[in-house]
Design a protein around this motif. Sequence first.
Motif, short mmCIF file in Angstrom:
data_model
loop_
_atom_site.label_atom_id
_atom_site.label_comp_id
_atom_site.label_asym_id
_atom_site.label_seq_id
_atom_site.Cartn_x
_atom_site.Cartn_y
_atom_site.Cartn_z
N ALA A 332 45.58 35.33 52.27
CA ALA A 332 44.45 35.14 51.35
C ALA A 332 44.28 36.34 50.43
O ALA A 332 44.01 36.19 49.23
CB ALA A 332 43.17 34.90 52.14
N CYS A 333 44.45 37.52 50.97
CA CYS A 333 44.32 38.74 50.16
C CYS A 333 45.37 38.76 49.05
O CYS A 333 45.05 39.03 47.88
CB CYS A 333 44.44 39.96 51.06
SG CYS A 333 44.36 41.54 50.20
N ALA A 336 44.56 36.06 46.35
CA ALA A 336 43.44 36.42 45.49
C ALA A 336 43.84 37.50 44.50
O ALA A 336 43.43 37.48 43.33
CB ALA A 336 42.26 36.88 46.34
N LEU A 358 39.89 39.23 52.63
CA LEU A 358 39.50 39.31 51.23
C LEU A 358 38.57 40.50 50.95
O LEU A 358 38.32 40.83 49.79
CB LEU A 358 38.79 38.03 50.80
CG LEU A 358 39.65 36.77 50.73
CD1 LEU A 358 38.78 35.53 50.56
CD2 LEU A 358 40.65 36.87 49.58
#
Length: 409
Positions: A332-333, A336, A358
């Motif tokens: 997810a990091c 993003a 995140l």
Amino acid sequence: MQIGIIADDFTGASDIALTLAEAGFRVAQFNGVPDTAAEPGLQAGVVALKSRTAPVDQAVAESLAACDWLLAQGCGQIVSKVCSTFDSTPQGNIGPVLEALAGRLGARHIMVCPAFPENGRSVYQGHLFVGDRLLNESGMQDHPLTPMTDADLRRVLAAQTRWPVAHVPAQVVARGSDAILAALPETPAMVIVDAIRDADLFTIGTAARDQVLLCGGSGIALGLPANHGAVRAEPSWDPVSGPGVVLSGSCSRATRAQVARFRERHPSIEVSAQAVMNGSVTAEKLADWVLGQAGVPLVYSSADPQAVLDAQQAFGREASAHAIEMLFARLACILAENGVSRIVVAGGETSGAVVSGLGARVLYIGRRIAPGVPLVHVQGRQLALALKSGNFGDEQFFETALAAMEGGR
């Protein structure tokens, strides 16, 4: 703040934050215990912990820290938010956390009600139902971390606490809030309170107006803001567009059906525990795959119960679960950082990992996508999330959530 919530996972936190927001409160969700004061004007704060499956001592310590911070913000009432399926083990963590919070707050009675009939969760004669099935027949008996094999909440909670566990039946709840208060034991106790209609939760909320500590699912908060003069209203939402992704780590029946439907129309890739543990799948490789897809891709580790059991036996329950959570957090990091602005996450543990990955410290609650699931904005970023408990939402949930992020109201 008037009301403080201590949630034992992230999807549960956003669930109860939505309940409070729709009841007319201005509310924010915090990822872990903040180290600074909350912004002025908030009426409720939800501190999201990852304590549901943590060691008991850790869960207690984190819950007390959250309680102290909420009290410092002015909260006069604390709610220990647990899953609507009362996920726990005979060792805890619900009972030990409630004991500790009661000691800190001086609580004599703790009303406990995980029901939310709108979401198919009801408590009758002290037993928890999911739809028309007892909890232990609902699929929760196969949960990889907290298998629920008993629907009698009195027995479940009594195994975790030294406190007496009492019961207020539906017939008493139907007579109103004064009847509930009159039915509370004279001595300190945790009290399972029946609720078979949403109206029962409003009655319980009225009865709880002077209680310093409550415990339940998100439905326990339905009637609380009215005690402070709040008027129900739909939260607003500023649209977020851009690339999207679905990340699923839940193995629930509902999520597996959602995954199956989404796979029919979108690119998807399955992540097995074995592949994560042996290093053949990494967050970087998955990110390259996601960013190379047209449309909205799905990355999922939502195996059937037997596959999960096999992985646990091969690698250990905690080790395999932690490895997959960390994979999703890192993924997810990376996504993003590369412009993905709409992220749908299925599974409480997965959601907690993703939010932590995140670095999202504060979430603002938007309008609902499905019962118990709101849209959320990450503070200071053009990033929208939908954090879904495993059993929530219909088969079209992923598509609905992604579309809702782009629509304002």
